[in-house]
Design an enzyme around this catalytic site. Sequence first.
Site, PDB file in Angstrom:
ATOM      1  N   ASN A  90     -12.002  -2.211  -0.935  1.00  0.00           N
ATOM      2  CA  ASN A  90     -11.168  -2.490   0.228  1.00  0.00           C
ATOM      3  C   ASN A  90     -11.902  -2.083   1.490  1.00  0.00           C
ATOM      4  O   ASN A  90     -12.316  -0.927   1.628  1.00  0.00           O
ATOM      5  CB  ASN A  90      -9.855  -1.713   0.162  1.00  0.00           C
ATOM      6  CG  ASN A  90      -9.079  -1.825   1.468  1.00  0.00           C
ATOM      7  OD1 ASN A  90      -8.511  -2.865   1.769  1.00  0.00           O
ATOM      8  ND2 ASN A  90      -9.075  -0.756   2.257  1.00  0.00           N
ATOM      9  N   GLU A  91     -12.085  -3.030   2.404  1.00  0.00           N
ATOM     10  CA  GLU A  91     -12.727  -2.772   3.697  1.00  0.00           C
ATOM     11  C   GLU A  91     -14.044  -2.020   3.528  1.00  0.00           C
ATOM     12  O   GLU A  91     -14.384  -1.145   4.331  1.00  0.00           O
ATOM     13  CB  GLU A  91     -11.772  -2.014   4.625  1.00  0.00           C
ATOM     14  CG  GLU A  91     -10.592  -2.881   5.065  1.00  0.00           C
ATOM     15  CD  GLU A  91      -9.721  -2.219   6.109  1.00  0.00           C
ATOM     16  OE1 GLU A  91      -9.896  -1.009   6.373  1.00  0.00           O
ATOM     17  OE2 GLU A  91      -8.845  -2.896   6.670  1.00  0.00           O
TER      18      GLU A  91
ATOM     19  N   CYS B 101      -6.472   1.403   2.219  1.00  0.00           N
ATOM     20  CA  CYS B 101      -7.266   2.630   2.225  1.00  0.00           C
ATOM     21  C   CYS B 101      -6.907   3.540   1.067  1.00  0.00           C
ATOM     22  O   CYS B 101      -7.710   4.374   0.651  1.00  0.00           O
ATOM     23  CB  CYS B 101      -7.071   3.357   3.551  1.00  0.00           C
ATOM     24  SG  CYS B 101      -7.690   2.442   4.980  1.00  0.00           S
TER      25      CYS B 101
ATOM     26  N   GLU C 297       0.853  -1.192   0.000  1.00  0.00           N
ATOM     27  CA  GLU C 297       0.000   0.000   0.000  1.00  0.00           C
ATOM     28  C   GLU C 297       0.884   1.234   0.000  1.00  0.00           C
ATOM     29  O   GLU C 297       1.925   1.272   0.668  1.00  0.00           O
ATOM     30  CB  GLU C 297      -0.931   0.046   1.212  1.00  0.00           C
ATOM     31  CG  GLU C 297      -1.771   1.319   1.229  1.00  0.00           C
ATOM     32  CD  GLU C 297      -2.875   1.340   2.273  1.00  0.00           C
ATOM     33  OE1 GLU C 297      -3.697   2.266   2.242  1.00  0.00           O
ATOM     34  OE2 GLU C 297      -2.911   0.422   3.116  1.00  0.00           O
TER      35      GLU C 297
END
Length: 762
Positions: free
Chosen positions: A336-337, A218, A42
Amino acid sequence: MSLILTSLATAAVLAGGEATISARLDRTTVKVSPTLYGIFFEEINRAGDGGIYPELLMNRGFERGEDGKLPLGWKGEAVLDAQNRLNSSRNGSVRWTGELRNDGFSGVPLQTGRSYRMVVWTKGSSPLQAVLKTKDGKPASAPAILPASAGWQRHESILKATANDPAGALSLTSENGAAWLGYASLKPTNLWKGRFRKDLGQKVAAIQPSFVRFPGGCFVEGHDLAQAWNWKDSLGPIESRKGMRQILWGYPISNGLGFHEYLQLTEDLGASALFVANCGMSHSQVQPMEGMDRYVQDALDAIEYANGPITTTWGAKRALNGHPQPFNLQFLQIGNENGGPAYNERYALMAKAIKAKHPEVKLIANVWGGVPTSYPLEIIDEHYYSNPAFFWMNANRYDRYNRRGPKIYVGEYAVTQQSGLGNLAAALGEAAFMTGMERNSDIVTMSSYAPLFANVNHKQWNPDAINFDSHRSYGTPSYWVQTMFGGNRPDRVVDHQVKAPIPTQQISGGVGLQTWRTHAEFKDVTVEVDGKTTPLNQWRSQRGDWSFGETISQSSLEEGRRATAEGFDLKGADRYTISAKARKVSGAEGFIVMFGLGSGQAMQFNLGGWGNERHAFQVGEGGAVDGGVPGSIEAGRWYDLRIEGDREKVRGYLDGKLIQEAAVPRVPDFAGVVGVDDDTREVVVKLVNGSQSIRPVRIDLEGRSVADRGLATVLTGPSLEAENTLDRPDNVAPVRTQFEAGRNFVYRMPARSVAVLRMKLK
C-alpha cells in the site's frame, strides 16, 4: 506521486448558462466495468473495533495494558496481572476487587428491551455479579451470577436492558476477595447478517459495492514491520486471537474483525474481495530481500485460505472456521502506497510467485514512487486527496490515458480540503470526478472512496463517508453520492457530448513551501503584487520538521512536508511575482513553491520532482499541467526560483531561465455522463451542477425512443457548506421525483446538486 499528464481543457464555453448533453443511444463507446464502484475499508477512526465489528467493550483482551497497571478502557481497583494468562495470546489478566467497569467506546449503548450477549472468562474464589449499568451507575439489567472457579471458566449470559442510555457500561463485581478476568465480550444480539453492527452494515450495503478492499491503507504497512497487521494472527477462536497495540493509529484492536470476517463481510455484501498484502515495507522499515520468503508465503497462504479446496492446508483451516466453500478472492494488491526501487524489486518477487501458483488472481500495483517496471502490470492503484476544484478540473483526467497500458484502480480519493466535516462542496467535486471515471471505464476498472468509517469520538482523519457514535450514524453528502453512483451503474456508456460555460475566476489564495522526501532550505521569499513587494517572514508548519529564521529549513525526508505563509492572500492580484532562493541539502527530490492555496486555482511549481527527473507546474496536489520538462536539482547549490502570473497564465523560472508556461486553471462547474442499463432497459444520465443557480440542461437523445417520463434522484442542499450530523442525519440526502422526459427535453437542475435521471427505452 506518479507523473500523469493533465489537460485543463474541459468543455466548450457557451454564451449563456445553459448546459447541453447530446447522446446517440445506439452507439456504445465503453462497456462499464462491473467492479467500477467498490468500498475501501481500513482500520482507522475505530472503523472496526468500536465500529462495524459489534464488540461493545473497549480493549476486551487487554491488548493495551502494562503489568501492574489498569488496562486502557477499564475502571476500578484493578491491575494487569501478566503472570496469569488465559492463554499464550493474552498479555495477562485483570485482577480486581470490588467493581470492575468498562464504558465501551465512549459508552455502551443501552436500549430498553434489547438483549446483549456477554462472554467472559474468569477465575477466583469469589462468585461474581455481571450487570449492565447506566452512566450514573444505576443497574440497567437483571444481574447474571457467575460461580467461583479455581481455574479459568467460560461464562455466557444474555443481559436484557431495562433502561435507555447511550453511555452505559458493563459492570463486574467480586463479592468477596480478588478475582481475575482473562477476557470479556459484550455484543448486541440484533446484528446485520448476524455478524456486524446493524445500522453500519445497512449503510455499507446501500452503496451496493462490487468489491471490498481491506484491511488498509497504512494499517497494512504499520509504523514498523513488527506493527504491520498479520492476517494469520486474526484467525481461530476469538479468545485465542492475538490482538494488536497498533502504534500507527494509536489504539488497540482485538482482531475480532479478522481475515475470515473481512471475507465474510465481502460475501454478505455480494461483492468481490480485494486483499492488500504487506510486501515487506512499512512506514519506517524495509525487509531485506533475503528475508522476503515470509511475505511471499503469507500472500500465497492468504489466497489459499480464501480460495483453496478443503484438501489444502489453509482451505482446511477455513472449513474449520465454518466456511467450507471458497470465498473467491479475485484481487490481491501488493503493498500500500509503497514505491521506489525497493518496491520495484519486491513487487516482481511477489507477483511472479503469485502468478505462478494463482494465475486467476488479478494483481494490483502501487504507483506511489513511480510505476513499477520490474514485472508486467495488470492494474495500478492511484490515490487522490485534494480540494473540490482539483476534482472538478480532473473530471476528464482519464480521457487521454494510454489504452494499451495497465488498467486503473482509483483506490483512494476524497475531497479533504475545504470540505468541512464532509460538506456538499466536497460531494459535488467527487461526483464530477466520478462521471469521468465512468465515462472512461474501459481504463478505470475500479474505484473506492476513502476512508469509509469514522467513530466521531475517535476520529483521526477527515472527512469520512459514514460517521457514527455508540448508537447513531449518518452518511455525509459524499456517502450519498457513492450510493447514487453505485446503485445506478450502467452496463455501457454511449456516445455523448457535454457542453457548459466555464466561469471565470480571479487568482486568490495563500503561498507555501513544500518538500518531497528531501531536506531543503529556503530564503528571501517575497511576493510582488501590482508593483508592491511583500517579504514573507511569518510561516506556519503544516507538516514536517521546519525551522524558521533568516533561512527556512525542512529536514524530514518524508513526503509532502509543507509550510504556509501567515496572513497573506493573492486575492485581487492582476499580476504577481513570487521569488525565492532554495537549496537541496539531501534527499530524493528538489523543492516546491505553492500558491493559490485554499482556492480553486491552487498550483505548485515543482522543481526536481518525480524522483528528481522533472520540473513542472501542478494543479493542486495532483498531476502536472502538460508534461513539464526534464530536469534535476543538485544538492548543496542555491537556486533562484521565480513565478510570474496574471489572470490567464503562469510562468516559472529557474536561475532566470523560463522553465514552463501554463494556463491558470479555470474550474468547471458542470459535468455529466450518459449510459444504458441493459437489464432494466433504461437510459441513465448522471449530472453534476456546481453552480449556485438553477441550471437548465438541454438533453437530446438520438438513436432510440425514450419514455415521456422519468425518475430523478437528486442530492442538493441549502449551501455548499451544508453537512449532515448525528442530530440532523438527513440534512443533505437524495430525494426522488418524476420529470418530463422524451428524446428532447430540458431538465431544470437545482443549484449545487447531483442528479441521476433514469428513463425507460421504448
